[in-house]
Design a protein around this motif. Structure first.
Motif, mmCIF file in Angstrom:
data_model
loop_
_atom_site.group_PDB
_atom_site.id
_atom_site.type_symbol
_atom_site.label_atom_id
_atom_site.label_comp_id
_atom_site.label_asym_id
_atom_site.label_seq_id
_atom_site.Cartn_x
_atom_site.Cartn_y
_atom_site.Cartn_z
ATOM 1 N N ALA A 58 0.842 -1.195 0.000
ATOM 2 C CA ALA A 58 0.000 0.000 0.000
ATOM 3 C C ALA A 58 0.878 1.247 0.000
ATOM 4 C CB ALA A 58 -0.911 -0.007 1.221
ATOM 5 N N PRO A 59 0.499 2.269 -0.768
ATOM 6 C CA PRO A 59 1.255 3.532 -0.723
ATOM 7 C C PRO A 59 0.893 4.312 0.530
ATOM 8 C CG PRO A 59 -0.574 3.712 -2.266
ATOM 9 C CD PRO A 59 -0.577 2.301 -1.767
ATOM 10 N N ARG A 60 1.884 4.734 1.278
ATOM 11 C CA ARG A 60 1.628 5.476 2.510
ATOM 12 C C ARG A 60 2.162 6.908 2.453
ATOM 13 N NH1 ARG A 60 -1.871 2.327 3.679
ATOM 14 N NH2 ARG A 60 -1.888 0.858 5.445
ATOM 15 N N ASP A 61 3.044 7.206 1.520
ATOM 16 C CA ASP A 61 3.625 8.542 1.420
ATOM 17 C C ASP A 61 2.902 9.347 0.358
ATOM 18 O OD1 ASP A 61 5.400 7.731 3.341
ATOM 19 O OD2 ASP A 61 6.968 7.187 1.910
ATOM 20 N N ILE A 62 3.024 10.654 0.440
ATOM 21 C CA ILE A 62 2.332 11.540 -0.482
ATOM 22 C C ILE A 62 2.801 11.347 -1.921
ATOM 23 C CG2 ILE A 62 3.950 13.471 -0.295
ATOM 24 C CD1 ILE A 62 1.460 15.315 -0.177
ATOM 25 N N ASN A 73 5.700 5.186 12.536
ATOM 26 C CA ASN A 73 5.697 4.415 11.296
ATOM 27 C C ASN A 73 4.284 3.926 10.966
ATOM 28 O OD1 ASN A 73 8.499 4.720 11.243
ATOM 29 N ND2 ASN A 73 8.838 2.812 12.368
ATOM 30 N N ASP A 74 4.042 3.688 9.669
ATOM 31 C CA ASP A 74 2.728 3.241 9.195
ATOM 32 C C ASP A 74 2.743 1.734 8.961
ATOM 33 O OD1 ASP A 74 1.698 5.916 9.041
ATOM 34 O OD2 ASP A 74 2.877 6.186 7.213
ATOM 35 N N PHE A 75 1.676 1.091 9.410
ATOM 36 C CA PHE A 75 1.548 -0.352 9.275
ATOM 37 C C PHE A 75 1.190 -0.720 7.830
ATOM 38 C CE2 PHE A 75 -1.122 -4.242 9.648
ATOM 39 C CZ PHE A 75 -0.171 -5.091 10.205
ATOM 40 N N LEU A 76 1.871 -1.725 7.256
ATOM 41 C CA LEU A 76 1.638 -2.163 5.885
ATOM 42 C C LEU A 76 1.101 -3.588 5.784
ATOM 43 C CD1 LEU A 76 4.801 -0.732 4.047
ATOM 44 C CD2 LEU A 76 2.478 0.158 4.006
ATOM 45 N N GLY A 77 1.084 -4.313 6.908
ATOM 46 C CA GLY A 77 0.545 -5.670 6.868
ATOM 47 C C GLY A 77 1.383 -6.630 7.671
ATOM 48 N N LYS A 78 0.804 -7.798 7.932
ATOM 49 C CA LYS A 78 1.523 -8.816 8.696
ATOM 50 C C LYS A 78 1.193 -10.187 8.124
ATOM 51 C CE LYS A 78 -2.039 -9.773 12.172
ATOM 52 N NZ LYS A 78 -2.347 -9.928 13.610
ATOM 53 N N THR A 132 4.333 6.238 -2.888
ATOM 54 C CA THR A 132 5.201 5.091 -2.600
ATOM 55 C C THR A 132 5.236 4.865 -1.084
ATOM 56 O OG1 THR A 132 7.196 6.471 -2.444
ATOM 57 C CG2 THR A 132 6.619 5.602 -4.621
ATOM 58 N N SER A 133 6.162 4.036 -0.636
ATOM 59 C CA SER A 133 6.398 3.802 0.792
ATOM 60 C C SER A 133 7.891 3.593 1.001
ATOM 61 C CB SER A 133 5.612 2.579 1.287
ATOM 62 O OG SER A 133 4.228 2.825 1.304
ATOM 63 N N ASP A 134 8.295 3.558 2.270
ATOM 64 C CA ASP A 134 9.685 3.261 2.643
ATOM 65 C C ASP A 134 9.659 2.008 3.515
ATOM 66 O OD1 ASP A 134 10.460 5.717 1.428
ATOM 67 O OD2 ASP A 134 9.882 6.780 3.251
ATOM 68 N N PRO A 135 9.505 0.826 2.910
ATOM 69 C CA PRO A 135 9.207 -0.371 3.703
ATOM 70 C C PRO A 135 10.422 -1.009 4.377
ATOM 71 C CG PRO A 135 9.210 -0.897 1.370
ATOM 72 C CD PRO A 135 9.433 0.577 1.460
ATOM 73 N N PHE A 136 10.156 -1.595 5.533
ATOM 74 C CA PHE A 136 11.095 -2.504 6.180
ATOM 75 C C PHE A 136 10.259 -3.580 6.872
ATOM 76 C CE2 PHE A 136 10.029 0.460 9.533
ATOM 77 C CZ PHE A 136 9.990 -0.308 10.698
ATOM 78 N N THR A 137 10.870 -4.696 7.220
ATOM 79 C CA THR A 137 10.139 -5.785 7.866
ATOM 80 C C THR A 137 10.705 -6.042 9.256
ATOM 81 O OG1 THR A 137 11.569 -7.524 6.976
ATOM 82 C CG2 THR A 137 9.681 -6.869 5.641
ATOM 83 N N ARG A 138 9.847 -6.596 10.097
ATOM 84 C CA ARG A 138 10.224 -6.910 11.477
ATOM 85 C C ARG A 138 9.674 -8.297 11.806
ATOM 86 N NH1 ARG A 138 7.649 -2.818 15.027
ATOM 87 N NH2 ARG A 138 9.395 -1.485 14.399
ATOM 88 N N TRP A 194 6.388 -2.542 7.654
ATOM 89 C CA TRP A 194 6.109 -1.173 8.082
ATOM 90 C C TRP A 194 6.664 -0.174 7.078
ATOM 91 C CZ3 TRP A 194 3.384 0.113 12.553
ATOM 92 C CH2 TRP A 194 3.100 -0.958 13.420
ATOM 93 N N ASP A 195 6.028 0.993 7.054
ATOM 94 C CA ASP A 195 6.538 2.127 6.275
ATOM 95 C C ASP A 195 7.252 3.068 7.231
ATOM 96 O OD1 ASP A 195 6.833 4.253 4.349
ATOM 97 O OD2 ASP A 195 5.073 5.190 5.262
#
Length: 753
Positions: free
Chosen positions: A119-123, A185-190, A126-132, A177-178
């Motif tokens: 999902a796009p979270r930035d204006i 940070n913005d949640f992108l899914g799990k 796009t997004s700046d994703p990382f995983t945890r 996360w974004d």
């Protein structure tokens, strides 16, 4: 407000905007052909803004299971819910998970490879994703990849557990996360991964808040049709049964598969069955004898000519669907110029004295306020001019009418004349044809041009009233003026003279229409549209990517495009003789382009492959999202049987030596997102699919098996039909492993309050 239909990650359709209204009525119906991976259908009610992005009023999400739980369709009011960013997730992640045990410790090792369609979270879109990765109190994170919805990590995360800690219990969870420099940070899914593969990202699972109805409600009618389709050879016995009464007609009163099918079909599903049968017989090249068979039975069973084809019989519905399947381009060619003129002129027209609004009609007279008489006189003059234009266009369209349509009407004319030969029934043979041609085809298109794709938006209140009055007048013309003066609407009387004058031209037109060679072998019946016929045309902004040059917004040039089942061609203007063309068999993907690729909305790409295997991409910008969806669907349908369709594509563009979507440098890198060739809008131009159509008919017979047994017909016919049904049940059980799936979701976006 307008309503956006979301099928993650695509938005295949959007209703028209109803301006300045908190209680909009849309009345729009869509049929979506969906991929096998379909999970959720969402409806977003939006507030359109001329400047900036549209505002979200609320949403409704329906899972596949929720829709399927209502076999006859879901029809109810649904409260809009607030949009929770933590629930607005999409996309998939590719990873592998393994457990490595050592003497004193245990290691959970997760190989995070890549993700797609986040999902796009930035204006910027796009997004700046990382995983945890999380397990009990342990966690580890990947690096952050900036400005992409298609990140490639290729990293391995490790969680070291003390001896016996893995026996405590718990589940491994991987979150995406974004990253934001400012704020949280913005949640992108799990996902809770099992071993390795692609996994669909899931929301946090918070309960949806419907705000107690404060956001409003949306009335929907949604129905899901899911079919398991066998190989062609297993449907051949059913096709043979359907074809038999048409190619070898016995006595018209004898029961047949078609008559049994009409017995077991519910009224609400008769239209779908009729369209399916029309397509089956189009595919067999037998649509003319099929309609002649149904019409002959209908005519022979009618003793009162005033009731001929007035019911929702299979014959009536089949004729309606047949005209839509083969005559839509003809309808557009005849009506579109006049409909466009009515929309552009926006004249105030009213004949009913009870509905004349003097505040709206002051502009008619420059000498001050217009009187009611002046309003009516002006309205009569305008309606006469519009009706004359419509009748002239129809009367001069004999040569444009599809030959197969003319032959069907000629057969109908003959059957009615045989049944009602008396001189006082002279008009019945004309009424039978005009009832379909004017009352069920042209008049509905004038009344609701958007539903016939004559306009992109619904008419406003003023234009709707003009169209309604014109449709009433055209219906009277189609009835040959026989009912004039007998209704309650006596205020239509000023139009009676022009209606009566049009009757003679209607009869003359119908005589010319059926003056056609009856040899069905010379009449093209097999295809919905001929290869040379233009399925869709219009202006688009075109940019063709060639070489490593930068792609700039002003590189898009206005060109006129034509799409047929053979080519996608374009020129500078509609009259331009020198055209460039792309063979449809060379098309291997038709997809949307991310907004951030060109900083432009409503851009799509057509990917083609030449004889050397080289891929080329043509980028096209549409004027709005509806036009984008229509072109995507039309080109996908035209290329649906191509053998070289790509499984993946790049939703971005190659700029500054890298793809804007996945940031890969290799221009020839495999696509980072899955193609969506299976997502199309169902309409008259749907390609023929004999197996899917035969399965729909078989399902109708299967559902009506008990009713078939009780139908009072010849015992041997019932026995024959049931034997065929049991044969098909055997085939279904024996060959259930050799199937393909087809999902189709049709829905009506109704009223919002």
């Amino acid at each position: 407000p307008h309503c956006l239909v979301q099928l993650i990650p695509a938005s295949p359709c959007r209703t028209a905007t109803v301006w300045k209204n908190l209680n909009p009525f849309w009345g729009e119906e869509y049929t979506l052909h969906l991929p096998m991976g379909f999970h959720t259908l969402s409806f977003y009610v939006m507030d359109e803004d001329t400047i900036g992005h549209d505002d979200v009023i609320g949403k409704i999400s329906l899972s596949k299971e929720a829709i399927a739980a209502h076999p006859k369709g879901l029809d109810s009011w649904q409260n809009l819910t607030r949009v929770d960013p933590d629930e607005e997730v999409q996309g998939e992640i590719h990873l592998g998970l393994e457990l490595q045990k050592e003497a004193q410790r245990t290691c959970i090792r997760c190989h995070v490879i890549q993700a797609r369609d986040l999902a796009p979270r930035d204006i910027s879109g796009t997004s700046d994703p990382f995983t945890r990765i999380l397990y009990n109190n342990h966690s580890a994170e990947t690096s952050i990849i900036k400005k992409t919805r298609f990140p490639h990590w290729g990293e391995t995360l490790e969680l070291w557990l003390d001896q016996g800690e893995e026996e405590v219990g718990g589940a491994v969870t991987l979150e995406v996360w974004d990253w934001d420099m400012v704020g949280k940070n913005d949640f992108l899914g799990k996902v809770s991964p099992l071993m390795q593969g692609w996994f669909r990202l899931l929301p946090l699972g918070n309960a949806e808040d419907d705000a107690g109805g404060k956001l409003g409600g949306l009335r929907l009618k949604v129905r899901l049709a899911e079919e398991r389709i066998l190989p062609s050879l297993f449907y051949q016995p059913l096709i043979d049964l359907l074809v038999e009464p048409v190619i070898s007609p016995a006595e018209v009163e004898d029961p047949s598969t078609l008559t049994l099918l009409e017995e077991v079909t519910m009224v609400e599903s008769r239209q779908d069955v009729a369209m399916t049968l029309v397509k089956i017989y189009l595919g067999q090249g037998l649509v003319v004898p099929f309609l002649d068979y149904l019409n002959t039975r209908e005519v022979n069973h009618t003793s009162d000519p005033n009731t001929l084809f007035r019911s929702n019989s299979l014959a009536s519905k089949a004729m309606e669907q047949f005209m839509k399947a083969v005559g839509m381009l003809y309808l557009h060619e005849v009506l579109k110029p006049i409909i466009n003129r009515i929309f552009e002129e926006k004249k105030y027209i009213e004949l009913d004295p009870c509905k004349i609004d003097m505040n709206r009609c002051r502009r008619i007279s420059f000498k001050g306020s217009a009187s009611e008489v002046e309003v009516r006189e002006s309205s009569v003059g305008l309606l006469q001019a519009y009706l004359s234009s419509i009748m002239e266009a129809i009367a001069g369209s004999v040569a444009q009418c599809p030959p197969v349509m003319r032959v069907v009407f000629k057969q109908l004319h003959k059957r009615v004349e045989e049944q009602f030969p008396d001189s006082h029934h002279e008009d019945v043979k004309y009424l039978a044809i005009s009832g379909f041609f004017f009352l069920r085809f042209f008049a509905p298109a004038i009344l609701t041009p958007k539903l016939f794709h004559l306009r992109d938006h619904h008419a406003d209140t003023r234009i709707s009233r003009t169209l309604l009055l014109l449709a009433k007048a055209l219906q009277s013309v189609g009835n040959l003026g026989l009912q004039l003066g007998h209704g309650k609407e006596q205020w239509m009387a000023p139009l009676h003279p022009i209606i009566l004058r049009s009757v003679a031209s209607v009869k003359d037109f119908l005589d010319k229409l059926i003056d056609v060679d009856h040899d069905s072998g010379k009449v093209p019946q097999r295809a919905v549209f001929l290869p040379s016929v233009t399925v869709k045309e219009g202006f688009l902004q075109k940019y063709k990517a060639e070489g490593p040059q930068l792609l700039k917004r002003f590189a898009f040039k206005k060109r006129y495009f034509w799409l047929s089942s053979e080519t996608l061609s374009y020129g500078k203007t509609p009259d331009w003789q020198l055209r460039s063309s792309i063979p449809v068999p060379c098309i291997c993907a038709v997809e949307r382009v991310d907004e951030n690729a060109f900083q432009l909305q409503n851009v799509m790409q057509v990917v083609t492959q030449d004889n050397e295997g080289q891929l080329r991409t043509m980028y096209l910008q549409c004027k709005n999202v509806n036009e984008l969806n229509q072109w995507l669907s039309a080109i996908r349908k035209a290329s649906i049987y191509n053998e070289r369709m790509l499984p993946s594509f790049h939703p971005g563009a190659s700029r500054s030596a890298k793809w804007t979507c996945c940031l890969q440098a290799d221009r020839a890198a495999p696509g980072c997102s899955r193609t969506h060739s299976a997502v199309t809008l169902g309409d008259w131009s749907d390609p023929l699919d004999p197996d899917a159509e035969a399965q729909i008919i078989y399902k109708q017979l299967l559902q009506g098996r008990e009713k078939l047994r009780s139908v009072c017909v010849c015992v041997c016919v019932c026995f024959y039909a049931n034997a065929v049904l049991h044969l098909f049940i055997f085939h279904l059980s024996l060959h259930s492993l050799s199937t393909r799936s087809s999902d189709r979701c049709s829905f009506d976006v109704g009223t919002c309050t």
